[in-house]
Design a protein around this motif. Structure first.
Motif, PDB file in Angstrom:
ATOM      1  N   UNK A 229      -6.515  -7.000  -6.312  1.00 50.72           N
ATOM      2  CA  UNK A 229      -5.999  -6.939  -5.006  1.00 50.72           C
ATOM      3  C   UNK A 229      -4.923  -7.787  -4.992  1.00 50.72           C
ATOM      4  N   UNK A 230      -4.703  -9.195  -5.515  1.00 50.25           N
ATOM      5  CA  UNK A 230      -3.445  -9.767  -5.578  1.00 50.25           C
ATOM      6  C   UNK A 230      -2.465  -9.316  -6.184  1.00 50.25           C
ATOM      7  N   UNK A 231      -2.870  -8.456  -7.422  1.00 49.41           N
ATOM      8  CA  UNK A 231      -1.460  -7.839  -7.973  1.00 49.41           C
ATOM      9  C   UNK A 231      -1.156  -6.658  -7.540  1.00 49.41           C
ATOM     10  N   UNK A 232      -1.793  -6.003  -6.650  1.00 45.98           N
ATOM     11  CA  UNK A 232      -1.524  -4.635  -5.833  1.00 45.98           C
ATOM     12  C   UNK A 232      -0.647  -5.310  -4.757  1.00 45.98           C
ATOM     13  N   UNK A 233      -0.809  -6.415  -4.254  1.00 43.36           N
ATOM     14  CA  UNK A 233      -0.007  -7.022  -3.019  1.00 43.36           C
ATOM     15  C   UNK A 233       1.190  -7.351  -3.651  1.00 43.36           C
ATOM     16  N   UNK A 234       1.291  -8.026  -4.629  1.00 45.12           N
ATOM     17  CA  UNK A 234       2.641  -8.322  -5.600  1.00 45.12           C
ATOM     18  C   UNK A 234       3.221  -7.014  -5.815  1.00 45.12           C
ATOM     19  N   UNK A 235       2.908  -5.916  -6.457  1.00 42.19           N
ATOM     20  CA  UNK A 235       3.665  -4.925  -6.428  1.00 42.19           C
ATOM     21  C   UNK A 235       4.093  -4.370  -5.243  1.00 42.19           C
ATOM     22  N   UNK A 236       3.271  -4.294  -4.467  1.00 40.69           N
ATOM     23  CA  UNK A 236       3.869  -3.837  -2.922  1.00 40.69           C
ATOM     24  C   UNK A 236       4.902  -4.549  -2.521  1.00 40.69           C
ATOM     25  N   UNK A 237       4.991  -5.765  -2.620  1.00 41.21           N
ATOM     26  CA  UNK A 237       6.099  -6.717  -1.960  1.00 41.21           C
ATOM     27  C   UNK A 237       7.211  -6.459  -2.910  1.00 41.21           C
ATOM     28  N   UNK A 238       7.147  -6.080  -3.997  1.00 43.31           N
ATOM     29  CA  UNK A 238       8.362  -5.978  -4.796  1.00 43.31           C
ATOM     30  C   UNK A 238       9.079  -4.696  -5.016  1.00 43.31           C
ATOM     31  N   UNK A 239       8.328  -3.664  -4.386  1.00 42.31           N
ATOM     32  CA  UNK A 239       8.591  -2.292  -4.344  1.00 42.31           C
ATOM     33  C   UNK A 239      10.180  -1.985  -4.014  1.00 42.31           C
ATOM     34  N   UNK A 240      10.451  -2.583  -2.659  1.00 41.45           N
ATOM     35  CA  UNK A 240      11.784  -2.476  -2.059  1.00 41.45           C
ATOM     36  C   UNK A 240      12.771  -3.365  -2.610  1.00 41.45           C
ATOM     37  N   UNK A 241      12.671  -4.369  -3.677  1.00 37.45           N
ATOM     38  CA  UNK A 241      13.361  -5.193  -3.907  1.00 37.45           C
ATOM     39  C   UNK A 241      14.013  -4.774  -5.421  1.00 37.45           C
ATOM     40  N   UNK A 242      14.977  -5.113  -5.813  1.00 39.09           N
ATOM     41  CA  UNK A 242      15.648  -5.145  -7.282  1.00 39.09           C
ATOM     42  C   UNK A 242      14.932  -6.128  -8.203  1.00 39.09           C
ATOM     43  N   UNK A 243      13.707  -5.954  -8.294  1.00 43.77           N
ATOM     44  CA  UNK A 243      12.923  -6.834  -9.132  1.00 43.77           C
ATOM     45  C   UNK A 243      12.246  -5.711 -10.047  1.00 43.77           C
ATOM     46  N   UNK A 244      12.113  -5.849 -11.275  1.00 48.56           N
ATOM     47  CA  UNK A 244      11.370  -4.838 -12.364  1.00 48.56           C
ATOM     48  C   UNK A 244       9.982  -5.727 -12.640  1.00 48.56           C
ATOM     49  N   UNK A 245       9.093  -4.708 -12.263  1.00 49.85           N
ATOM     50  CA  UNK A 245       7.660  -5.180 -12.447  1.00 49.85           C
ATOM     51  C   UNK A 245       7.005  -4.384 -13.135  1.00 49.85           C
ATOM     52  N   UNK A 246       6.243  -4.853 -14.277  1.00 47.12           N
ATOM     53  CA  UNK A 246       5.228  -4.142 -15.081  1.00 47.12           C
ATOM     54  C   UNK A 246       3.809  -4.668 -14.865  1.00 47.12           C
ATOM     55  N   UNK A 247       2.959  -3.658 -14.625  1.00 44.00           N
ATOM     56  CA  UNK A 247       1.498  -3.954 -14.479  1.00 44.00           C
ATOM     57  C   UNK A 247       0.708  -3.657 -15.495  1.00 44.00           C
ATOM     58  N   UNK A 248      -0.044  -4.599 -16.191  1.00 45.92           N
ATOM     59  CA  UNK A 248      -0.939  -4.349 -17.198  1.00 45.92           C
ATOM     60  C   UNK A 248      -2.421  -4.376 -16.812  1.00 45.92           C
ATOM     61  N   UNK A 249      -3.248  -3.343 -16.834  1.00 50.55           N
ATOM     62  CA  UNK A 249      -4.651  -3.481 -16.591  1.00 50.55           C
ATOM     63  C   UNK A 249      -5.686  -3.466 -17.639  1.00 50.55           C
ATOM     64  N   UNK A 250      -6.472  -4.506 -17.833  1.00 49.55           N
ATOM     65  CA  UNK A 250      -7.319  -4.577 -19.001  1.00 49.55           C
ATOM     66  C   UNK A 250      -8.391  -3.763 -18.897  1.00 49.55           C
TER      67      UNK A 250
END
Length: 250
Positions: A229-250
């Motif tokens: 949930x925390x990572x999903x919120x982080x990804x959502x917040x950065x979606x409209x910004x010029x920030x490259x984010x990579x999500x790693x699922x274990x």
């Protein structure tokens, strides 16, 4: 950035341009908002001490100018307009760290380094003039700013920690992470334990989501650990910004 903050930013920007003669009906028309909505934002800006009443209108406070500058890092498309139409017209002197001995009146270039605003003699994409003397490593006030700070946003690697039922942080003990991080963040308790199990000490544990985004916007690479949930919120917040984010699922 939420739409509420975006609207607050745009309303304050209009106040700064029109100060002290501010007509809420004009702001509403220009921003395609209802007069009631503008009125509510004006009340909010007053409550937050970002504006104050002056004669029959309003002016932006020093705190308001600082808020505009900070938020412009998230609204990069407005940064040039802010520099030209607000900062230059307001007696505000930002603080930077002197990279060398600087004397009052010296022309200095302004840049970001390790997430902090720095100044050195000469001219860069953003520059101004020293308002005070400062030795290397000390704070210095800068005035008459021109240009825009050249800043490349950092990257975020978000490591999702499984729930305890699915193995939890224990599953990350043997994970191989290849990332050149400047900061390590834990969005919650699971993230904190997971970071420790990968032999890392979190730098950020309070207000993590906002701090992660702020660090990335200041050019720092952030390795973040947290629950789904925390990572999903982080990804959502950065979606409209010029920030490259990579999500790693274990």
């Amino acid at each position: 950035m939420t739409s509420v903050v975006d609207t607050k930013f745009r309303v304050l920007k209009k106040v700064a341009k029109r100060q002290p003669r501010v007509r809420q009906v004009d702001i509403a028309k220009e921003l395609d908002l209802t007069p009631q909505a503008v009125s509510e934002h004006i009340k909010l800006l007053k409550k937050d001490n970002l504006i104050e009443r002056r004669d029959k209108g309003f002016i932006v406070t020093k705190k308001g100018i600082q808020w505009l500058i900070n938020e412009s890092k998230n609204l990069r498309e407005f940064s040039e307009d802010i520099e030209q139409n607000i900062v230059k017209q307001t007696p505000y002197s930002p603080i930077a760290i002197a990279e060398e001995d600087i004397e009052k009146g010296d022309k200095v270039g302004i840049f970001m380094k390790e997430g902090l605003l720095r100044a050195e003699k000469g001219e860069k994409s953003a520059y101004g003039y020293a308002e005070t003397n400062a030795e290397e490593g000390e704070e210095i006030e800068i005035t008459k700013i021109s240009g825009i700070v050249d800043l490349e946003p950092g990257k975020i690697l978000a490591i999702e920690v499984p729930s305890p039922k699915k193995g939890g942080s224990e599953k990350l003990k043997s994970i191989k992470i290849e990332f050149n991080e400047d900061k390590i963040a834990a969005t919650d308790e699971s993230g904190y334990i997971a970071a420790k199990k990968t032999k890392r000490e979190p730098d950020i544990i309070f207000g993590a989501k906002e701090a992660i985004i702020d660090a990335a916007l200041k050019g720092l690479n952030v390795l973040a650990f947290g629950t789904k949930n925390a990572i999903e919120e982080l990804v959502k917040e950065t979606k409209e910004m010029e920030i490259e984010i990579e999500r790693h699922k274990s």
